[in-house]
Design a protein around this motif. Sequence first.
Motif, PDB file in Angstrom:
ATOM      1  N   TYR A 136       1.079  -1.082  -0.072  1.00 57.82           N
ATOM      2  CA  TYR A 136       0.055   0.153   0.028  1.00 57.82           C
ATOM      3  C   TYR A 136       0.801   1.354   0.062  1.00 57.82           C
ATOM      4  N   LEU A 137       2.031   1.088   0.668  1.00 63.67           N
ATOM      5  CA  LEU A 137       2.833   2.418   0.712  1.00 63.67           C
ATOM      6  C   LEU A 137       3.657   2.818  -0.484  1.00 63.67           C
ATOM      7  N   PHE A 138       3.980   1.541  -1.343  1.00 62.37           N
ATOM      8  CA  PHE A 138       4.804   1.679  -2.420  1.00 62.37           C
ATOM      9  C   PHE A 138       4.186   1.064  -3.640  1.00 62.37           C
ATOM     10  N   GLY A 139       3.035   0.747  -3.714  1.00 62.13           N
ATOM     11  CA  GLY A 139       2.335  -0.014  -4.704  1.00 62.13           C
ATOM     12  C   GLY A 139       2.508  -1.317  -4.948  1.00 62.13           C
ATOM     13  N   SER A 140       1.581  -1.787  -5.508  1.00 61.88           N
ATOM     14  CA  SER A 140       1.753  -3.471  -5.946  1.00 61.88           C
ATOM     15  C   SER A 140       0.676  -3.805  -6.833  1.00 61.88           C
ATOM     16  N   ILE A 141       0.861  -2.971  -8.178  1.00 60.60           N
ATOM     17  CA  ILE A 141      -0.020  -3.026  -9.252  1.00 60.60           C
ATOM     18  C   ILE A 141      -0.502  -4.418  -9.801  1.00 60.60           C
ATOM     19  N   LEU A 142       0.605  -5.451  -9.436  1.00 58.81           N
ATOM     20  CA  LEU A 142       0.517  -6.565 -10.049  1.00 58.81           C
ATOM     21  C   LEU A 142      -0.663  -7.620  -9.102  1.00 58.81           C
ATOM     22  N   THR A 143      -0.981  -7.017  -8.039  1.00 58.45           N
ATOM     23  CA  THR A 143      -1.994  -7.635  -7.278  1.00 58.45           C
ATOM     24  C   THR A 143      -3.422  -6.947  -7.168  1.00 58.45           C
ATOM     25  N   THR A 144      -3.471  -6.113  -8.255  1.00 60.47           N
ATOM     26  CA  THR A 144      -4.810  -5.560  -8.812  1.00 60.47           C
ATOM     27  C   THR A 144      -5.815  -6.402  -9.304  1.00 60.47           C
ATOM     28  N   GLN A 145      -7.058  -6.622  -8.468  1.00 59.17           N
ATOM     29  CA  GLN A 145      -7.793  -7.619  -8.990  1.00 59.17           C
ATOM     30  C   GLN A 145      -9.025  -6.905  -9.853  1.00 59.17           C
ATOM     31  N   ARG A 146      -9.900  -7.589 -10.515  1.00 58.31           N
ATOM     32  CA  ARG A 146     -10.693  -7.182 -11.553  1.00 58.31           C
ATOM     33  C   ARG A 146     -11.603  -6.273 -10.829  1.00 58.31           C
ATOM     34  N   SER A 147     -12.292  -6.592  -9.582  1.00 55.26           N
ATOM     35  CA  SER A 147     -13.042  -5.842  -8.896  1.00 55.26           C
ATOM     36  C   SER A 147     -12.672  -4.387  -8.723  1.00 55.26           C
ATOM     37  N   ASP A 148     -11.208  -4.482  -8.079  1.00 51.50           N
ATOM     38  CA  ASP A 148     -10.530  -3.178  -7.917  1.00 51.50           C
ATOM     39  C   ASP A 148     -10.558  -2.331  -9.170  1.00 51.50           C
ATOM     40  N   LEU A 149     -10.366  -2.942 -10.377  1.00 54.84           N
ATOM     41  CA  LEU A 149     -10.276  -2.283 -11.718  1.00 54.84           C
ATOM     42  C   LEU A 149     -11.202  -1.480 -12.051  1.00 54.84           C
ATOM     43  N   TYR A 150     -12.698  -2.130 -11.717  1.00 59.46           N
ATOM     44  CA  TYR A 150     -13.969  -1.702 -12.060  1.00 59.46           C
ATOM     45  C   TYR A 150     -14.112  -0.426 -11.153  1.00 59.46           C
ATOM     46  N   LEU A 151     -13.674  -0.344  -9.934  1.00 55.19           N
ATOM     47  CA  LEU A 151     -13.836   0.640  -8.836  1.00 55.19           C
ATOM     48  C   LEU A 151     -12.949   1.867  -9.285  1.00 55.19           C
ATOM     49  N   PHE A 152     -11.771   1.595  -9.692  1.00 51.89           N
ATOM     50  CA  PHE A 152     -10.745   2.405 -10.196  1.00 51.89           C
ATOM     51  C   PHE A 152     -11.328   3.140 -11.499  1.00 51.89           C
ATOM     52  N   ALA A 153     -11.740   2.432 -12.327  1.00 49.78           N
ATOM     53  CA  ALA A 153     -12.168   2.867 -13.636  1.00 49.78           C
ATOM     54  C   ALA A 153     -13.478   4.060 -13.312  1.00 49.78           C
ATOM     55  N   ALA A 154     -14.521   3.674 -12.343  1.00 48.31           N
ATOM     56  CA  ALA A 154     -15.455   4.631 -12.017  1.00 48.31           C
ATOM     57  C   ALA A 154     -14.965   5.786 -11.307  1.00 48.31           C
ATOM     58  N   LEU A 155     -13.898   5.629 -10.416  1.00 45.93           N
ATOM     59  CA  LEU A 155     -13.548   6.918  -9.850  1.00 45.93           C
ATOM     60  C   LEU A 155     -12.708   7.801 -10.661  1.00 45.93           C
ATOM     61  N   ALA A 156     -11.833   6.944 -11.725  1.00 47.32           N
ATOM     62  CA  ALA A 156     -11.190   7.693 -12.622  1.00 47.32           C
ATOM     63  C   ALA A 156     -12.253   8.606 -13.539  1.00 47.32           C
ATOM     64  N   LEU A 157     -13.153   8.044 -14.051  1.00 49.12           N
ATOM     65  CA  LEU A 157     -14.039   8.712 -14.834  1.00 49.12           C
ATOM     66  C   LEU A 157     -14.720  10.057 -14.105  1.00 49.12           C
ATOM     67  N   VAL A 158     -15.297   9.795 -12.916  1.00 51.77           N
ATOM     68  CA  VAL A 158     -15.601  10.859 -12.035  1.00 51.77           C
ATOM     69  C   VAL A 158     -14.482  11.866 -11.978  1.00 51.77           C
ATOM     70  N   ILE A 159     -13.334  11.612 -11.757  1.00 53.31           N
ATOM     71  CA  ILE A 159     -12.343  12.613 -11.611  1.00 53.31           C
ATOM     72  C   ILE A 159     -11.841  13.450 -13.003  1.00 53.31           C
ATOM     73  N   ALA A 160     -12.117  12.785 -14.202  1.00 54.21           N
ATOM     74  CA  ALA A 160     -11.759  13.383 -15.339  1.00 54.21           C
ATOM     75  C   ALA A 160     -12.950  14.161 -15.648  1.00 54.21           C
ATOM     76  N   VAL A 161     -14.068  13.798 -15.360  1.00 58.34           N
ATOM     77  CA  VAL A 161     -15.254  14.457 -16.034  1.00 58.34           C
ATOM     78  C   VAL A 161     -15.360  15.792 -15.403  1.00 58.34           C
ATOM     79  N   THR A 162     -15.364  15.427 -13.860  1.00 58.92           N
ATOM     80  CA  THR A 162     -15.292  16.715 -13.020  1.00 58.92           C
ATOM     81  C   THR A 162     -14.378  17.767 -13.290  1.00 58.92           C
TER      82      THR A 162
END
Length: 356
Positions: free
Chosen positions: A120-146
Amino acid sequence: MIEMLSIDFMQRALVAALLVGTVAPMVGIFLVQRRLSLIGDGMGHVALAGVAIGLVTGSAPVLTALVAAVLAAVVIELLRTRGRTNGDVALAVIFYGGIAAGVVIISKSADGTPANLMKYLFGSILTTQRSDLYLFAALALVIAVTTWALRPRLFAVANDEEYARAVGIPVLPLNIVLAVLTATTVVVAMRVVGLLLISALMIVPNAASQLVARSFGGGLRWAIGFGLVSSVGGVALSYPLNTPSGGTIVLLAVGLFVVTAAVTGIMTRVGSRRHAEAETHAHEHGVECGHPTVTHGDHLDYLHDGHLHAAHEGHYDEHGDHDEGHHDPHGHQGTHGHPAPAGAPGSATPTTGDRR
């Protein structure tokens, strides 16, 4: 490369990097304008406390981190605005309190191992799960649009808060929105770069973009480009190099900044040699100035005291002595500080960046 793209976890990692590389510089450009480059670090420390709460309670760490970071962002902005303490002190209190709480709480969790804390402190992108990816995509969309929808107002507030308040722009709500966007970006990038390194991905691409861009819009586009190259390229490099993705991403971003600074520095020095100052004169050339004109390519040179002067972007280029022939070996010599009159043949109006 083909082998990497065929691996499922690398596909998820590259998509996550694409999301983070896009939205982090979009938010970071306003932090740079407001000179709050380190606020991402503060949000990251508080997000760690949220992660720890999620691990102890068995909740989703991403969601608890988001709640903790957003609350901290709002509190910091309210403290700064109401003047009870300055922004630096408020940030420091949240900064250290968040990471201390995170370390203490996570130690009480069965999942609170050093390895789990490090990812969590330095990242572990290879442990990203598909459910995490869906949540990250939704949050990223909100950030970009806003960010895109509010960019003129966010820029106005970041550039001159007092003026924005005077013309009726709701400064406090916009500052809170920016703080929430920052907190959300930190959580989105948590698995990709890490809570301690996310600030670099928000700031360094914008620092590089300022070296090459001439306007706010251009700076934003360059920053996103640098962010994408850093994030996606860092993940791609970390696979064959077997290095941590977060550190590789940030090192690539820093490397791009250094290269950009070196190239622009060289170009500036070369340009200064080609545009060395000539002798200054108070005269401004124009259609009725009385000096003879000589056609030179797509503009006119004015013959003045034996020298050929051409109006160019707010100064005059000297194209050599008339007696030596009309030559221009791209060794222009400029007389800075003497703008050509508007409408004069061969004149050019100085361009300024679009600050809107």
